[in-house]
Design a protein around this motif. Structure first.
Motif, PDB file in Angstrom:
ATOM      1  N   UNK A  81       0.835  -1.094   0.059  1.00 20.98           N
ATOM      2  CA  UNK A  81      -0.099   0.078   0.017  1.00 20.98           C
ATOM      3  C   UNK A  81       0.649   1.413   0.050  1.00 20.98           C
ATOM      4  N   UNK A  82       2.221   1.148   0.327  1.00 23.41           N
ATOM      5  CA  UNK A  82       2.932   2.243   0.116  1.00 23.41           C
ATOM      6  C   UNK A  82       4.742   2.003   0.382  1.00 23.41           C
ATOM      7  N   UNK A  83       5.495   2.638   0.018  1.00 24.12           N
ATOM      8  CA  UNK A  83       6.929   2.200  -0.038  1.00 24.12           C
ATOM      9  C   UNK A  83       7.313   2.799   1.351  1.00 24.12           C
ATOM     10  N   UNK A  84       8.527   1.979   1.599  1.00 24.43           N
ATOM     11  CA  UNK A  84       9.394   2.405   2.844  1.00 24.43           C
ATOM     12  C   UNK A  84      10.835   2.299   2.541  1.00 24.43           C
ATOM     13  N   UNK A  85      11.579   2.757   3.379  1.00 23.01           N
ATOM     14  CA  UNK A  85      13.047   2.780   3.243  1.00 23.01           C
ATOM     15  C   UNK A  85      13.588   1.978   4.496  1.00 23.01           C
ATOM     16  N   UNK A  86      14.712   1.087   4.135  1.00 21.23           N
ATOM     17  CA  UNK A  86      15.172   0.165   5.161  1.00 21.23           C
ATOM     18  C   UNK A  86      16.540   0.289   5.144  1.00 21.23           C
ATOM     19  N   UNK A  87      17.305   0.175   6.014  1.00 21.08           N
ATOM     20  CA  UNK A  87      18.789   0.270   6.037  1.00 21.08           C
ATOM     21  C   UNK A  87      19.370  -1.406   5.896  1.00 21.08           C
ATOM     22  N   UNK A  88      19.997  -1.845   4.794  1.00 21.53           N
ATOM     23  CA  UNK A  88      20.248  -3.167   4.784  1.00 21.53           C
ATOM     24  C   UNK A  88      21.757  -3.243   5.197  1.00 21.53           C
ATOM     25  N   UNK A  89      22.215  -4.103   6.100  1.00 19.00           N
ATOM     26  CA  UNK A  89      23.561  -4.397   6.633  1.00 19.00           C
ATOM     27  C   UNK A  89      24.094  -5.564   6.412  1.00 19.00           C
ATOM     28  N   UNK A  90      25.249  -5.745   5.715  1.00 20.30           N
ATOM     29  CA  UNK A  90      25.895  -7.051   5.908  1.00 20.30           C
ATOM     30  C   UNK A  90      27.005  -6.963   6.593  1.00 20.30           C
ATOM     31  N   UNK A  91      27.289  -7.892   7.601  1.00 22.88           N
ATOM     32  CA  UNK A  91      28.637  -7.786   8.402  1.00 22.88           C
ATOM     33  C   UNK A  91      29.033  -9.179   8.754  1.00 22.88           C
ATOM     34  N   UNK A  92      30.238  -9.238   9.494  1.00 24.24           N
ATOM     35  CA  UNK A  92      30.712 -10.564   9.782  1.00 24.24           C
ATOM     36  C   UNK A  92      31.493 -10.261  11.277  1.00 24.24           C
ATOM     37  N   UNK A  93      32.124 -11.292  11.778  1.00 24.32           N
ATOM     38  CA  UNK A  93      32.710 -11.067  12.962  1.00 24.32           C
ATOM     39  C   UNK A  93      33.969 -10.470  12.598  1.00 24.32           C
ATOM     40  N   UNK A  94      34.243  -9.241  13.592  1.00 21.23           N
ATOM     41  CA  UNK A  94      35.674  -8.448  13.306  1.00 21.23           C
ATOM     42  C   UNK A  94      36.845  -9.403  13.325  1.00 21.23           C
ATOM     43  N   UNK A  95      37.670  -9.183  12.430  1.00 23.66           N
ATOM     44  CA  UNK A  95      38.994  -9.815  12.167  1.00 23.66           C
ATOM     45  C   UNK A  95      40.125  -9.493  13.110  1.00 23.66           C
ATOM     46  N   UNK A  96      39.949  -8.350  13.959  1.00 20.38           N
ATOM     47  CA  UNK A  96      40.882  -7.946  14.768  1.00 20.38           C
ATOM     48  C   UNK A  96      41.072  -8.689  15.976  1.00 20.38           C
TER      49      UNK A  96
END
Length: 169
Positions: free
Chosen positions: A154-169
């Protein structure tokens, strides 16, 4: 799904953290096995297995999804740290949060609360910068972050899509 599949092949094992019954789990029909961890206690749909925190420890997930959850909880950093314990070095975490109009238009303004017109069940509001800082402070490494316009029918929206992984530090 298109966002995820454009970046890597369908995973074997998916965990939907906060996925309710599994009905909205991305890649539901493409993954070999789908687990849902949710506090609701609702029965899952066919093809989805509800799991406990103990069950999660005994599995290795290719993809963990936490979609439309962080805006509802008081301590999103804590949830990300909990999710981190379920991740291996190769696990990808997909986060999705609403990118509310007030955050898109007025991010950085000190009077954001006064600019919010319609209040609902969301207790957290994210900008691109704030979600990046949250991810990094939780011990995750950002792979990609993209604002995505989605259709709600019925309407549009905006999402934030985030891809991440465990930090390698």
């Amino acid at each position: 799904e298109a966002f995820l599949l454009a970046r890597f092949p369908a995973p074997d094992m998916v965990l939907d953290w906060g996925g309710d019954t599994g009905i909205n789990t991305p890649l539901l029909t493409k993954a070999k096995e789908v687990h849902v961890f949710d506090i609701s206690g609702m029965a899952t749909i066919d093809g989805v297995k509800a799991v406990s925190l103990d069950d999660i420890k005994n599995n290795r997930y290719d993809l963990i999804i936490c979609s439309q959850v962080l805006e509802h909880i008081p301590y999103p950093h804590k949830i990300l740290q909990d999710i981190l314990t379920a991740m291996s070095a190769s696990t990808i975490l997909y986060l999705e949060v609403p990118y509310e109009e007030v955050m898109r238009e007025f991010s950085g303004y000190p009077d954001l609360a006064q600019r919010k017109r319609h209040w609902h069940e969301h207790i957290n509001f994210f900008s691109i910068d704030s979600i990046c800082k949250l991810v990094e402070s939780a011990g995750l490494e950002l792979i990609e972050i993209v604002p995505n316009e989605i259709s709600l029918g019925w309407r549009s929206a905006v999402v934030i899509s985030v891809l991440c992984r465990k930090s390698r530090v």
